[in-house]
Enzyme design. Structure first.
Site, mmCIF file in Angstrom:
data_model
loop_
_atom_site.group_PDB
_atom_site.id
_atom_site.type_symbol
_atom_site.label_atom_id
_atom_site.label_comp_id
_atom_site.label_asym_id
_atom_site.label_seq_id
_atom_site.Cartn_x
_atom_site.Cartn_y
_atom_site.Cartn_z
ATOM 1 N N ASP A 149 0.841 -1.188 0.000
ATOM 2 C CA ASP A 149 0.000 0.000 0.000
ATOM 3 C C ASP A 149 0.877 1.238 0.000
ATOM 4 O O ASP A 149 1.663 1.457 0.910
ATOM 5 C CB ASP A 149 -0.917 0.022 1.220
ATOM 6 C CG ASP A 149 -2.070 -0.963 1.121
ATOM 7 O OD1 ASP A 149 -2.336 -1.460 0.008
ATOM 8 O OD2 ASP A 149 -2.700 -1.232 2.146
ATOM 9 N N HIS A 205 -0.353 -1.170 -4.583
ATOM 10 C CA HIS A 205 -1.643 -0.472 -4.549
ATOM 11 C C HIS A 205 -1.362 1.009 -4.334
ATOM 12 O O HIS A 205 -0.992 1.424 -3.240
ATOM 13 C CB HIS A 205 -2.495 -1.069 -3.422
ATOM 14 C CG HIS A 205 -3.812 -0.412 -3.240
ATOM 15 N ND1 HIS A 205 -4.596 -0.667 -2.138
ATOM 16 C CD2 HIS A 205 -4.507 0.475 -3.984
ATOM 17 C CE1 HIS A 205 -5.712 0.044 -2.224
ATOM 18 N NE2 HIS A 205 -5.674 0.750 -3.328
ATOM 19 N N GLY A 241 -6.797 3.877 3.335
ATOM 20 C CA GLY A 241 -5.909 4.749 4.100
ATOM 21 C C GLY A 241 -5.542 4.278 5.484
ATOM 22 O O GLY A 241 -4.486 4.630 5.984
ATOM 23 N N PHE A 242 -6.387 3.470 6.114
ATOM 24 C CA PHE A 242 -6.091 3.005 7.466
ATOM 25 C C PHE A 242 -6.502 1.557 7.640
ATOM 26 O O PHE A 242 -7.580 1.156 7.190
ATOM 27 C CB PHE A 242 -6.835 3.847 8.515
ATOM 28 C CG PHE A 242 -6.313 5.250 8.623
ATOM 29 C CD1 PHE A 242 -5.160 5.532 9.342
ATOM 30 C CD2 PHE A 242 -6.965 6.288 7.990
ATOM 31 C CE1 PHE A 242 -4.669 6.827 9.430
ATOM 32 C CE2 PHE A 242 -6.482 7.584 8.070
ATOM 33 C CZ PHE A 242 -5.330 7.855 8.788
ATOM 34 N N GLY A 243 -5.675 0.766 8.312
ATOM 35 C CA GLY A 243 -6.000 -0.612 8.622
ATOM 36 C C GLY A 243 -6.954 -0.692 9.804
ATOM 37 O O GLY A 243 -7.197 0.287 10.499
ATOM 38 N N GLY A 244 -7.513 -1.868 10.008
ATOM 39 C CA GLY A 244 -8.326 -2.135 11.176
ATOM 40 C C GLY A 244 -9.772 -1.690 11.081
ATOM 41 O O GLY A 244 -10.494 -1.739 12.076
ATOM 42 N N ASP A 286 -10.002 -5.811 -0.636
ATOM 43 C CA ASP A 286 -9.124 -5.323 0.420
ATOM 44 C C ASP A 286 -9.954 -4.554 1.440
ATOM 45 O O ASP A 286 -10.710 -3.658 1.082
ATOM 46 C CB ASP A 286 -8.070 -4.401 -0.188
ATOM 47 C CG ASP A 286 -7.015 -3.939 0.805
ATOM 48 O OD1 ASP A 286 -7.092 -4.282 1.999
ATOM 49 O OD2 ASP A 286 -6.102 -3.210 0.371
ATOM 50 N N GLY A 287 -9.811 -4.923 2.708
ATOM 51 C CA GLY A 287 -10.446 -4.190 3.791
ATOM 52 C C GLY A 287 -11.291 -5.067 4.682
ATOM 53 O O GLY A 287 -12.318 -5.575 4.264
ATOM 54 N N GLY A 288 -10.831 -5.289 5.889
ATOM 55 C CA GLY A 288 -11.602 -6.066 6.844
ATOM 56 C C GLY A 288 -11.714 -7.537 6.502
ATOM 57 O O GLY A 288 -12.653 -8.212 6.909
#
Length: 167
Positions: free
Chosen positions: A1, A38, A116-119, A146-148
């Protein structure tokens, strides 16, 4: 990323890190692992050559980060550098907006969180987009999510047609 602190409110690494990782991107058996970059950045066209030269095997940019008329030329430029081309969509972007580009792409990335942010928590309604993309996809298109992503959400995504998950 790759994040530029403009397109998304975070800042990460650039082509030098990609270049440093390339010689080490191998399995325990020594098989090369592709470097999938990415680009969560403004003006991705300014950086594709640098990342291609640094060893990127796949370059994915955001649909929302460029003018629509510049998407096909950017895909062509990426491929002319010998790199696979990917296009990503954010949670509020509808998949119908990118259908025309699918024949030219190697990968579509469906974001199931705001980039932009994980979690962040998986947005299940975004996973529904996978079905639409799968319906219009070429046989060899990677549909990445991608994401969660976890064991449960990953199963949902693959059920809808995703064949690449980022976790």
């Amino acid at each position: 990323d790759v994040m530029d602190n403009h397109y998304v409110p975070n800042l990460t690494f650039g082509p030098m890190i990609c270049h440093a990782l390339k010689p080490h991107a191998k399995t325990a058996a020594g098989v090369a692992v592709p470097i999938d970059v990415h680009l969560m950045i403004e003006n991705p066209e300014k950086y594709i050559e640098s990342f291609a030269n640094a060893g990127a095997d796949i370059l994915t940019f955001h649909y929302e980060a460029v003018k629509k008329e510049n998407i096909k030329p950017l895909i062509t430029n990426i491929k002319n550098l010998g790199v696979k081309a990917g296009l990503s969509i954010k949670p509020k972007t509808q998949p119908e907006e990118i259908i025309e580009f699918l024949p030219d792409l190697d990968l579509v990335l469906v974001m199931t969180v705001e980039p932009g942010f994980g979690g962040q928590k998986f947005m299940a309604d975004c996973a529904e987009k996978i079905k639409v993309i799968k319906q219009h996809a070429t046989q060899n298109l990677f549909i990445q999510v991608d994401g969660g992503i976890n064991a449960e959400t990953g199963k949902t995504c693959t059920k809808y047609g995703a064949n690449s998950l980022v976790a």
